[in-house]
Design an enzyme around this catalytic site. Sequence first.
Site, PDB file in Angstrom:
ATOM      1  N   LYS A   1      -0.559  48.616 141.538  1.00 22.72           N
ATOM      2  CA  LYS A   1       0.611  47.906 142.073  1.00 22.72           C
ATOM      3  C   LYS A   1       0.445  47.744 143.583  1.00 22.72           C
ATOM      4  CE  LYS A   1       5.546  48.195 141.037  1.00 22.72           C
ATOM      5  NZ  LYS A   1       6.613  49.167 140.745  1.00 22.72           N
TER       6      LYS A   1
HETATM    7  C1  E4P Z   1       9.608  47.694 140.121  1.00 20.17           C
HETATM    8  O1  E4P Z   1       8.522  47.837 139.615  1.00 20.17           O
HETATM    9  C2  E4P Z   1      10.313  48.734 140.865  1.00 20.17           C
HETATM   10  O2  E4P Z   1       9.788  49.994 140.505  1.00 20.17           O
HETATM   11  C3  E4P Z   1      11.786  48.838 140.589  1.00 20.17           C
HETATM   12  O3  E4P Z   1      12.200  47.951 139.580  1.00 20.17           O
HETATM   13  C4  E4P Z   1      12.645  48.855 141.795  1.00 20.17           C
HETATM   14  O4  E4P Z   1      13.989  48.942 141.409  1.00 20.17           O
HETATM   15  P1  E4P Z   1      15.168  49.424 142.387  1.00 20.17           P
HETATM   16  O5  E4P Z   1      15.592  48.254 143.201  1.00 20.17           O
HETATM   17  O6  E4P Z   1      16.239  49.857 141.440  1.00 20.17           O
HETATM   18  O7  E4P Z   1      14.610  50.538 143.211  1.00 20.17           O
END
Ligand code: E4P
Length: 218
Positions: A87
């Site tokens: 990622k």
């Molecule tokens: C995406 O891969 C992120 O891990 C995640 O969806 C972020 O979400 P949040 O805005 O609830 O932290």
Amino acid sequence: MKFFLDTANIDQIKKAHEMGIIDGVTTNPSLMAREGIKGEKNILDHYVKICEIVDGDVSAEVISTDFNGMIAEGEKLASLHEQIVVKIPVIESGIKAIRYLADRGIKTNCTLIFNPGQALLAAKAGAGYVSPFIGRLDDIGETGMELIEKLVHIFDIYGFDTEIIAASIRGTHHITRCMEAGVDVATCPLEAITGLLKHPLTDAGLEKFLSDHRKLNG
Ligand code: E4P
């Protein structure tokens, strides 16, 4: 639509896996910190543990922001397990790293996407996934779902292989809208997924069926 679980919590991952409804997992440094996992070895071991529970892709995020750091981390993460997807944030060095890793057969998930242009560049660089964040756009008074709908349309026009992961999902309402939009993947907290099961008429109907059965059968 595929479901990824958006957590680093092993109990939740096991529970969702046992329900048979998840296709992968996404993590990020904040989610890892929430589980109290610190130190490189523990972090890498935790990713492997997740891969051993689920069958699909497991996103593990780099913490470097420079190109050399990202590709070194990306190669190390990818070597941990065949299910690891690296990622990478949608910054200039990140786009370059996505191209470098894609050319070497390493799948990436480009994260922190908040507009169509960022998603387009990530797809052109060869990202396996792009992760637009719905909830965080809603938080600043925009409508995150509009970005998802636009991306589904744009990726369809250009025929990108890159899959769209709807991220930063805050509840069942987001998941339902994602299903309607035809997004490839929704990455969700477990309670948002199980929340899909809840309907008062289901509870009332089940209670009636069981009480009618009990009346005759004791
Ligand atoms: C995406 O891969 C992120 O891990 C995640 O969806 C972020 O979400 P949040 O805005 O609830 O932290």
